[in-house]
Design a protein around this motif. Structure first.
Motif, PDB file in Angstrom:
ATOM      1  N   ALA A  34       0.838  -1.203   0.000  1.00 44.82           N
ATOM      2  CA  ALA A  34       0.000   0.000   0.000  1.00 44.82           C
ATOM      3  C   ALA A  34       0.875   1.256   0.000  1.00 44.82           C
ATOM      4  O   ALA A  34       0.576   2.240  -0.692  1.00 44.82           O
ATOM      5  N   LEU A  35       1.977   1.206   0.738  1.00 42.16           N
ATOM      6  CA  LEU A  35       2.869   2.373   0.796  1.00 42.16           C
ATOM      7  C   LEU A  35       3.525   2.613  -0.565  1.00 42.16           C
ATOM      8  O   LEU A  35       3.632   3.746  -1.022  1.00 42.16           O
ATOM      9  N   ARG A  36       3.927   1.512  -1.212  1.00 41.78           N
ATOM     10  CA  ARG A  36       4.548   1.666  -2.525  1.00 41.78           C
ATOM     11  C   ARG A  36       3.555   2.269  -3.535  1.00 41.78           C
ATOM     12  O   ARG A  36       3.893   3.135  -4.324  1.00 41.78           O
ATOM     13  N   ARG A  37       2.310   1.773  -3.451  1.00 39.08           N
ATOM     14  CA  ARG A  37       1.273   2.304  -4.340  1.00 39.08           C
ATOM     15  C   ARG A  37       1.095   3.804  -4.106  1.00 39.08           C
ATOM     16  O   ARG A  37       1.024   4.594  -5.052  1.00 39.08           O
ATOM     17  N   GLU A  86      10.712   1.983   7.358  1.00 39.82           N
ATOM     18  CA  GLU A  86      12.070   1.710   7.830  1.00 39.82           C
ATOM     19  C   GLU A  86      12.383   0.232   7.955  1.00 39.82           C
ATOM     20  O   GLU A  86      13.534  -0.149   8.155  1.00 39.82           O
ATOM     21  N   THR A  87      11.364  -0.624   7.837  1.00 42.55           N
ATOM     22  CA  THR A  87      11.652  -2.049   7.919  1.00 42.55           C
ATOM     23  C   THR A  87      12.223  -2.582   6.603  1.00 42.55           C
ATOM     24  O   THR A  87      12.679  -3.712   6.556  1.00 42.55           O
ATOM     25  N   GLY A  88      12.201  -1.794   5.550  1.00 43.11           N
ATOM     26  CA  GLY A  88      12.674  -2.324   4.258  1.00 43.11           C
ATOM     27  C   GLY A  88      13.331  -1.288   3.385  1.00 43.11           C
ATOM     28  O   GLY A  88      13.662  -0.183   3.834  1.00 43.11           O
ATOM     29  N   GLU A  89      13.503  -1.663   2.126  1.00 41.44           N
ATOM     30  CA  GLU A  89      14.186  -0.803   1.162  1.00 41.44           C
ATOM     31  C   GLU A  89      13.343   0.402   0.756  1.00 41.44           C
ATOM     32  O   GLU A  89      13.858   1.354   0.165  1.00 41.44           O
ATOM     33  N   LEU A  90      12.050   0.335   1.049  1.00 42.94           N
ATOM     34  CA  LEU A  90      11.132   1.366   0.588  1.00 42.94           C
ATOM     35  C   LEU A  90      11.510   2.757   1.103  1.00 42.94           C
ATOM     36  O   LEU A  90      11.211   3.768   0.469  1.00 42.94           O
ATOM     37  N   ILE A  91      12.194   2.784   2.240  1.00 45.54           N
ATOM     38  CA  ILE A  91      12.592   4.074   2.817  1.00 45.54           C
ATOM     39  C   ILE A  91      13.466   4.857   1.839  1.00 45.54           C
ATOM     40  O   ILE A  91      13.410   6.086   1.793  1.00 45.54           O
ATOM     41  N   CYS A  92      14.251   4.140   1.018  1.00 48.28           N
ATOM     42  CA  CYS A  92      15.118   4.831   0.045  1.00 48.28           C
ATOM     43  C   CYS A  92      14.274   5.590  -0.975  1.00 48.28           C
ATOM     44  O   CYS A  92      14.616   6.709  -1.370  1.00 48.28           O
ATOM     45  N   LEU A  94      11.267   6.765  -0.422  1.00 51.82           N
ATOM     46  CA  LEU A  94      10.669   7.919   0.268  1.00 51.82           C
ATOM     47  C   LEU A  94      11.691   9.045   0.385  1.00 51.82           C
ATOM     48  O   LEU A  94      11.388  10.207   0.077  1.00 51.82           O
ATOM     49  N   ASP A  95      12.911   8.712   0.814  1.00 53.01           N
ATOM     50  CA  ASP A  95      13.968   9.734   0.933  1.00 53.01           C
ATOM     51  C   ASP A  95      14.183  10.431  -0.412  1.00 53.01           C
ATOM     52  O   ASP A  95      14.331  11.650  -0.474  1.00 53.01           O
ATOM     53  N   ALA A  96      14.201   9.645  -1.480  1.00 47.22           N
ATOM     54  CA  ALA A  96      14.423  10.222  -2.811  1.00 47.22           C
ATOM     55  C   ALA A  96      13.263  11.138  -3.201  1.00 47.22           C
ATOM     56  O   ALA A  96      13.471  12.212  -3.785  1.00 47.22           O
ATOM     57  N   ALA A  97      12.027  10.728  -2.881  1.00 47.25           N
ATOM     58  CA  ALA A  97      10.855  11.548  -3.222  1.00 47.25           C
ATOM     59  C   ALA A  97      10.899  12.876  -2.469  1.00 47.25           C
ATOM     60  O   ALA A  97      10.611  13.941  -3.037  1.00 47.25           O
ATOM     61  N   VAL A  98      11.270  12.822  -1.199  1.00 47.22           N
ATOM     62  CA  VAL A  98      11.325  14.058  -0.401  1.00 47.22           C
ATOM     63  C   VAL A  98      12.460  14.960  -0.895  1.00 47.22           C
ATOM     64  O   VAL A  98      12.291  16.182  -1.001  1.00 47.22           O
ATOM     65  N   LEU A  99      13.600  14.364  -1.248  1.00 48.18           N
ATOM     66  CA  LEU A  99      14.707  15.158  -1.811  1.00 48.18           C
ATOM     67  C   LEU A  99      14.250  15.873  -3.082  1.00 48.18           C
ATOM     68  O   LEU A  99      14.530  17.065  -3.289  1.00 48.18           O
ATOM     69  N   GLU A 100      13.517  15.155  -3.914  1.00 43.55           N
ATOM     70  CA  GLU A 100      13.009  15.724  -5.167  1.00 43.55           C
ATOM     71  C   GLU A 100      12.061  16.898  -4.873  1.00 43.55           C
ATOM     72  O   GLU A 100      12.189  17.970  -5.471  1.00 43.55           O
ATOM     73  N   ASN A 122      16.200  14.693   5.434  1.00 45.08           N
ATOM     74  CA  ASN A 122      16.579  13.591   6.318  1.00 45.08           C
ATOM     75  C   ASN A 122      16.895  12.367   5.467  1.00 45.08           C
ATOM     76  O   ASN A 122      16.100  11.978   4.612  1.00 45.08           O
ATOM     77  N   LEU A 123      18.059  11.780   5.688  1.00 38.71           N
ATOM     78  CA  LEU A 123      18.396  10.544   4.985  1.00 38.71           C
ATOM     79  C   LEU A 123      18.479   9.413   6.001  1.00 38.71           C
ATOM     80  O   LEU A 123      19.142   9.543   7.036  1.00 38.71           O
ATOM     81  N   SER A 124      17.803   8.316   5.694  1.00 38.53           N
ATOM     82  CA  SER A 124      17.818   7.178   6.608  1.00 38.53           C
ATOM     83  C   SER A 124      19.157   6.453   6.508  1.00 38.53           C
ATOM     84  O   SER A 124      19.858   6.546   5.495  1.00 38.53           O
ATOM     85  N   ALA A 125      19.494   5.737   7.542  1.00 41.22           N
ATOM     86  CA  ALA A 125      20.731   4.952   7.552  1.00 41.22           C
ATOM     87  C   ALA A 125      20.736   3.972   6.389  1.00 41.22           C
ATOM     88  O   ALA A 125      21.765   3.733   5.755  1.00 41.22           O
ATOM     89  N   ARG A 126      19.566   3.429   6.070  1.00 41.88           N
ATOM     90  CA  ARG A 126      19.503   2.456   4.990  1.00 41.88           C
ATOM     91  C   ARG A 126      19.842   3.077   3.637  1.00 41.88           C
ATOM     92  O   ARG A 126      20.579   2.509   2.838  1.00 41.88           O
ATOM     93  N   GLU A 127      19.319   4.282   3.404  1.00 39.09           N
ATOM     94  CA  GLU A 127      19.633   4.964   2.152  1.00 39.09           C
ATOM     95  C   GLU A 127      21.131   5.255   2.076  1.00 39.09           C
ATOM     96  O   GLU A 127      21.757   5.085   1.032  1.00 39.09           O
ATOM     97  N   LEU A 128      21.716   5.675   3.198  1.00 38.60           N
ATOM     98  CA  LEU A 128      23.129   6.080   3.183  1.00 38.60           C
ATOM     99  C   LEU A 128      24.088   4.905   3.044  1.00 38.60           C
ATOM    100  O   LEU A 128      25.269   5.105   2.774  1.00 38.60           O
ATOM    101  N   THR A 129      23.596   3.696   3.263  1.00 38.02           N
ATOM    102  CA  THR A 129      24.479   2.547   3.102  1.00 38.02           C
ATOM    103  C   THR A 129      24.124   1.741   1.857  1.00 38.02           C
ATOM    104  O   THR A 129      24.751   0.732   1.569  1.00 38.02           O
ATOM    105  N   ALA A 130      23.115   2.203   1.120  1.00 34.73           N
ATOM    106  CA  ALA A 130      22.836   1.568  -0.175  1.00 34.73           C
ATOM    107  C   ALA A 130      23.889   2.080  -1.159  1.00 34.73           C
ATOM    108  O   ALA A 130      24.274   3.242  -1.095  1.00 34.73           O
ATOM    109  N   PRO A 131      24.375   1.221  -2.062  1.00 30.48           N
ATOM    110  CA  PRO A 131      25.464   1.621  -2.962  1.00 30.48           C
ATOM    111  C   PRO A 131      25.148   2.908  -3.729  1.00 30.48           C
ATOM    112  O   PRO A 131      24.038   3.082  -4.230  1.00 30.48           O
ATOM    113  N   GLY A 132      26.108   3.825  -3.771  1.00 28.74           N
ATOM    114  CA  GLY A 132      25.951   5.035  -4.586  1.00 28.74           C
ATOM    115  C   GLY A 132      25.108   6.133  -3.964  1.00 28.74           C
ATOM    116  O   GLY A 132      24.604   6.993  -4.677  1.00 28.74           O
TER     117      GLY A 132
END
Ligand code: C2E
Ligand code: MG
Ligand code: MG
Ligand code: MG
Length: 288
Positions: A34-37, A86-92, A94-100, A122-132
């Motif tokens: 639902a969040l992805r949608r 924050e339980t998954g990759e989806l946070i990345c 969200l971070d990208a959408a907010v940055l945009e 705000n960047l989550s720890a998960r986003e900051l440790t995803a490659p690139g």
């Protein structure tokens, strides 16, 4: 058991299942699909809260804060949806959408002020440790044709497993002129050695400490010492959660650089155009 029976017969009759609107929202906010949608439909946006320089009360920037503009439930703040992200990759995503949203809004925010403003995300720890991670942030700035000096990233200390990768990405951002702030400083896992070795350029002193300084002399002294230590290390200091004038003047006396909080302004929608800068919608209408 009686309730279950009732529910089944409702559905058999084609009626809406039992459960309050609040129950449905809670279930939806916990469901990654639902969040992805909702992300795909563009229901996530950013609200902006001013950041003020204490020595002259000038607005110098805004923090972008994620909001879910839900078609049925209205405007929702991160406490409702962030835990599931924050339980998954989806946070990345969200971070990208907010940055945009933040980079899109920056020219309109700048049109409302005399000084050049920055925007903080705000960047989550998960986003900051995803490659690139750093490269993605820099590419976004390029796409918007904005200089790196107009962006700050806020990161929280967490118990995450890859601090070395995170710090490498943050160092890369700092070297390119992006402000890097340790968010909620003073809570969680922040330790003294981390402060000594941090790639950050500044500290955001947590609201839980800031909110006590007006009434608690010991809290005031502690905040003063932490701010002085940050200054000695060459770090910018930002106080979050400033709700009243007396707290603001104490922070000024303690030589804290910047402040943010309801006293200066609540998070609100970005101005729609560069000229209609007074038509923002506060998160909490009528309470500011
Ligand atoms: P944060 O980064 O520490 O942001 C400050 C929070 O304090 C915001 O809550 C803001 O609305 C609230 N606040 C500001 N001034 C005051 C005040 O004077 N009094 C009080 N009581 N509260 C104040 P919000 O918007 O609900 O965001 C909560 C947290 O969610 C943020 O805390 C941040 O950690 C996280 N977050 C928000 N947007 C994003 C995002 O795009 N990505 C990620 N990864 N996390 C986000
Ligand atoms: Mg923050
Ligand atoms: Mg914060
Ligand atoms: Mg906070």
């Amino acid at each position: 058991a009686a309730l279950l029976d009732l529910r089944r017969s409702d559905e058999q009759q084609g009626l809406a299942p039992l459960g309050t609107s609040e129950d449905r929202l809670v279930a939806e906010a916990r469901d990654p699909r639902a969040l992805r949608r909702a992300l795909t439909r563009g229901e996530f946006t950013a609200h902006f809260q001013p950041i003020v320089r204490l020595h002259d009360d000038q607005v110098v920037g805004h923090e972008a804060l994620a909001r879910w503009q839900h078609p049925q439930h209205g405007l929702l703040t991160p406490e409702r949806f962030l835990p599931a992200f924050e339980t998954g990759e989806l946070i990345c995503a969200l971070d990208a959408a907010v940055l945009e949203h933040a980079l899109n809004a920056l020219p309109r925010l700048r049109a409302t002020a005399s000084a050049p403003l920055h925007v903080a995300v705000n960047l989550s720890a998960r986003e900051l440790t995803a490659p690139g991670a750093a490269a993605r942030v820099l590419a976004a700035l390029d796409r918007h044709d904005l200089p790196s000096s107009c962006l700050a990233v806020e990161v929280t200390e967490s118990a995450m497993s890859k601090p070395l990768i995170r710090d490498r990405e943050l160092r890369q951002l700092r070297e390119r002129g992006i402000t890097v702030l340790l968010d909620d400083y003073g809570t969680g896992y922040a330790n003294l050695l981390a402060l000594l070795d941090t790639p950050a350029t500044g500290l955001k002193l947590d609201r839980s400490l800031v909110s006590r300084i007006a009434s608690d002399r010991r809290a005031r002294r502690l905040l003063g010492r932490v701010a002085a230590a940050g200054r000695d290390l060459g770090l910018t200091t930002v106080a979050e959660g400033v709700e009243d004038r007396s707290t603001a003047s104490l922070l000024r006396e303690l030589d804290v650089d910047l402040a943010q909080g309801y006293f200066y302004g609540r998070p609100s929608a970005a101005p729609r155009t560069a000229t209609t800068c007074t038509t923002t919608t506060p998160d909490h209408p009528g309470s500011s």
